[in-house]
Design a protein around this motif. Structure first.
Motif, PDB file in Angstrom:
ATOM      1  N   UNK A   1       2.456  -0.221  -2.515  1.00  0.00           N
ATOM      2  CA  UNK A   1       1.550   0.611  -3.314  1.00  0.00           C
ATOM      3  C   UNK A   1       0.798   1.619  -2.447  1.00  0.00           C
ATOM      4  N   UNK A   2       0.342   1.169  -1.282  1.00  0.00           N
ATOM      5  CA  UNK A   2      -0.380   2.083  -0.382  1.00  0.00           C
ATOM      6  C   UNK A   2       0.581   3.133   0.162  1.00  0.00           C
TER       7      UNK A   2
ATOM      8  N   UNK B   1       1.923   8.657   0.453  1.00  0.00           N
ATOM      9  CA  UNK B   1       2.996   9.654   0.382  1.00  0.00           C
ATOM     10  C   UNK B   1       2.702  10.684  -0.688  1.00  0.00           C
ATOM     11  N   UNK B   2       2.302  10.229  -1.865  1.00  0.00           N
ATOM     12  CA  UNK B   2       1.994  11.139  -2.971  1.00  0.00           C
ATOM     13  C   UNK B   2       0.876  12.106  -2.590  1.00  0.00           C
ATOM     14  N   UNK B   3      -0.200  11.566  -2.036  1.00  0.00           N
ATOM     15  CA  UNK B   3      -1.356  12.392  -1.654  1.00  0.00           C
ATOM     16  C   UNK B   3      -0.937  13.459  -0.645  1.00  0.00           C
TER      17      UNK B   3
ATOM     18  N   UNK C   1       8.197   7.119   4.512  1.00  0.00           N
ATOM     19  CA  UNK C   1       7.417   5.889   4.646  1.00  0.00           C
ATOM     20  C   UNK C   1       8.350   4.707   4.810  1.00  0.00           C
ATOM     21  N   UNK C   2       7.888   3.744   5.585  1.00  0.00           N
ATOM     22  CA  UNK C   2       8.670   2.528   5.795  1.00  0.00           C
ATOM     23  C   UNK C   2       7.711   1.363   6.010  1.00  0.00           C
TER      24      UNK C   2
END
Length: 124
Positions: free
Chosen positions: A13-14, A19-21, A31-32
């Motif tokens: 979720x984080x 990533x979205x922000x 992201x991984x």
């Protein structure tokens, strides 16, 4: 050229939120949850790396130290994301460039990423 941010965070979720922000701010992100080695960094060539202090099998600061000890990667700024009370000490020990306390203020995180990108010399 679009600036790149690598997000290493075990909480899906984080990862998705960060990533979205950052994508909304015009960054390309990857992201991984936990890289096994430094290969994703070599392949993605990020301008900044965000690392959670509590990734699954090793503390994030140990992974940060590996990055900072690599001749080819040491110039990439690293920001530690953490809820740890002693985050300032952790950042100093692993030679990270900055930190963001969780839960984080979105604008503070974005500002720190932008500041590090703007003030980092281009890699050779």
């Amino acid at each position: 050229m679009q600036k790149r941010v690598l997000i290493i965070e075990n909480d899906q979720d984080i990862r998705t939120l960060v990533s979205f922000i950052l994508e909304e701010e015009g960054f390309e992100t990857l992201s991984c949850p936990e890289p096994k080695d430094l290969e994703p960094i070599h392949e993605f060539k990020p301008n900044v790396i965000l690392i959670d202090e509590f990734i699954n099998n090793q503390p994030g600061h140990r992974f940060c130290l590996k990055i900072k000890q690599s001749e080819k990667l040491s110039r990439i700024p690293v920001i530690i994301l953490s809820t740890a009370n002693n985050i300032e000490m952790i950042v100093e020990e692993c030679k990270a460039n900055d930190y963001v306390r969780k839960p984080f203020d979105v604008q503070v995180m974005v500002d720190k990423v932008m500041n590090l990108i703007d003030n980092t010399p281009l890699s050779v």
